[in-house]
Write a protein that holds these residues in place. Structure first.
Motif, mmCIF file in Angstrom:
data_model
loop_
_atom_site.group_PDB
_atom_site.id
_atom_site.type_symbol
_atom_site.label_atom_id
_atom_site.label_comp_id
_atom_site.label_asym_id
_atom_site.label_seq_id
_atom_site.Cartn_x
_atom_site.Cartn_y
_atom_site.Cartn_z
ATOM 1 N N MET A 1 1.992 -21.178 -24.265
ATOM 2 C CA MET A 1 3.029 -22.078 -23.745
ATOM 3 C C MET A 1 2.842 -23.424 -24.421
ATOM 4 O O MET A 1 1.703 -23.877 -24.574
ATOM 5 N N LYS B 1 7.194 -22.430 -29.758
ATOM 6 C CA LYS B 1 7.868 -21.193 -30.194
ATOM 7 C C LYS B 1 9.394 -21.322 -30.149
ATOM 8 O O LYS B 1 10.069 -20.908 -31.083
ATOM 9 N N ASP C 1 12.225 -15.559 -22.785
ATOM 10 C CA ASP C 1 12.313 -16.096 -21.411
ATOM 11 C C ASP C 1 13.781 -16.310 -21.009
ATOM 12 O O ASP C 1 14.188 -15.983 -19.897
ATOM 13 N N ARG D 1 6.001 -9.085 -15.787
ATOM 14 C CA ARG D 1 5.504 -8.564 -17.071
ATOM 15 C C ARG D 1 6.238 -7.281 -17.470
ATOM 16 O O ARG D 1 6.501 -7.040 -18.645
ATOM 17 N N GLY E 1 7.409 -15.120 -24.821
ATOM 18 C CA GLY E 1 6.643 -15.912 -23.857
ATOM 19 C C GLY E 1 5.154 -15.797 -24.185
ATOM 20 O O GLY E 1 4.721 -14.794 -24.774
ATOM 21 N N GLY E 2 4.382 -16.803 -23.790
ATOM 22 C CA GLY E 2 2.968 -16.848 -24.164
ATOM 23 C C GLY E 2 2.155 -15.621 -23.771
ATOM 24 O O GLY E 2 1.212 -15.234 -24.463
ATOM 25 N N GLY E 3 2.541 -14.960 -22.650
ATOM 26 C CA GLY E 3 1.745 -13.822 -22.186
ATOM 27 C C GLY E 3 2.254 -12.484 -22.691
ATOM 28 O O GLY E 3 1.597 -11.444 -22.510
ATOM 29 N N ARG F 1 6.706 -24.034 -15.455
ATOM 30 C CA ARG F 1 5.783 -22.947 -15.830
ATOM 31 C C ARG F 1 4.835 -22.613 -14.679
ATOM 32 O O ARG F 1 3.882 -23.346 -14.410
ATOM 33 N N LEU G 1 2.388 -20.662 -14.294
ATOM 34 C CA LEU G 1 0.950 -20.552 -14.545
ATOM 35 C C LEU G 1 0.273 -21.924 -14.613
ATOM 36 O O LEU G 1 -0.940 -22.027 -14.617
ATOM 37 N N ARG H 1 -6.613 -14.762 -24.934
ATOM 38 C CA ARG H 1 -5.480 -14.341 -25.763
ATOM 39 C C ARG H 1 -5.696 -14.506 -27.266
ATOM 40 O O ARG H 1 -5.026 -13.859 -28.059
HETATM 41 C C1 S3P Z 1 3.861 -17.520 -19.815
HETATM 42 C C2 S3P Z 1 4.589 -18.267 -20.712
HETATM 43 C C3 S3P Z 1 5.971 -18.669 -20.458
HETATM 44 C C4 S3P Z 1 6.669 -17.708 -19.491
HETATM 45 C C5 S3P Z 1 5.857 -17.532 -18.262
HETATM 46 C C6 S3P Z 1 4.438 -17.006 -18.549
HETATM 47 C C7 S3P Z 1 2.444 -17.180 -20.153
HETATM 48 O O1 S3P Z 1 6.696 -18.702 -21.689
HETATM 49 O O2 S3P Z 1 6.903 -16.458 -20.092
HETATM 50 O O3 S3P Z 1 5.796 -18.772 -17.613
HETATM 51 O O4 S3P Z 1 1.909 -16.211 -19.582
HETATM 52 O O5 S3P Z 1 1.854 -17.855 -21.027
HETATM 53 P P1 S3P Z 1 6.479 -19.862 -22.810
HETATM 54 O O6 S3P Z 1 5.289 -19.479 -23.619
HETATM 55 O O7 S3P Z 1 7.741 -19.798 -23.586
HETATM 56 O O8 S3P Z 1 6.305 -21.140 -22.076
#
Ligand code: S3P
Length: 170
Positions: free
Chosen positions: A12, A16, A35, A59, A81-83, A121, A123, A140
């Motif tokens: 995040m 990106k 997202d 997820r 998204g970051g995850g 966000r 998280l 990660r």
């Molecule tokens: C997340 C990143 C977010 C979004 C969600 C979870 C993560 O996207 O998918 O809040 O797990 O790192 P961005 O990376 O676009 O902020």
């Protein structure tokens, strides 16, 4: 070699979506944001999906949408998204479907950017967000680093990061 889709991965706040838009414009490709696509489909915010059905449900939805986006265009730039790469073997899926690029930003630079973008966000909605972001990054990092291309975005302007990204992916 021309690869059909370019997937941007990274934490995040690593840029990106912003760099993805710029990259897509520079390459003359459509831009897709994972997202945003999830929010459009579910008519819910990411934050509210984390509340209900909860992170696991989110997820599953994310993995499904990640596999749908490449079917919408012959080629595109996709900001994930970051995850996303961490679940349902999605990193392998992206590597098999196109070119993956990791926008790498280390913790100090990341924390500076996230400070102002915590609200949307889930998280990051906790007092110890810095420590938990650091833990997430160390979990990660090795998955992100499987990417075909790695671009270090710390310590340079967004315009310079974009130039570097375009050069590596053109
Ligand atoms: C997340 C990143 C977010 C979004 C969600 C979870 C993560 O996207 O998918 O809040 O797990 O790192 P961005 O990376 O676009 O902020």
């Amino acid at each position: 070699m021309e690869s059909p889709h370019i997937f941007l991965v990274g934490m995040m706040g690593s840029g990106k979506s912003t760099l993805g838009r710029g990259l897509a414009a520079a390459l003359g490709l459509p831009f897709q944001d994972l997202d945003e696509a999830i929010e459009e489909r579910t008519q819910r915010t990411i934050a509210s999906l984390f509340e209900r059905p909860g992170e696991f449900g989110f997820r599953a939805c994310e993995a499904q949408m990640l596999r749908e986006l490449p079917t919408r265009f012959a080629r595109s730039v996709i900001a994930t998204g970051g995850g996303a790469p961490m679940h349902f073997d999605s990193m392998s899926y992206m590597m098999a479907t196109g070119t993956t690029a990791y926008l790498r930003l280390e913790m100090d630079a990341l924390a500076g950017r996230l400070e102002s973008a915590r609200a949307e966000r889930p998280l990051l909605a906790k007092p110890d967000w810095r420590a938990s972001t650091e833990a997430l990054l160390s979990l990660r990092r090795s998955v992100y680093e499987r990417s075909d291309v790695i671009v270090d975005t710390g310590g340079q302007t967004p315009a310079d990061s974009l130039k570097l990204l375009v050069t590596k992916l053109r």
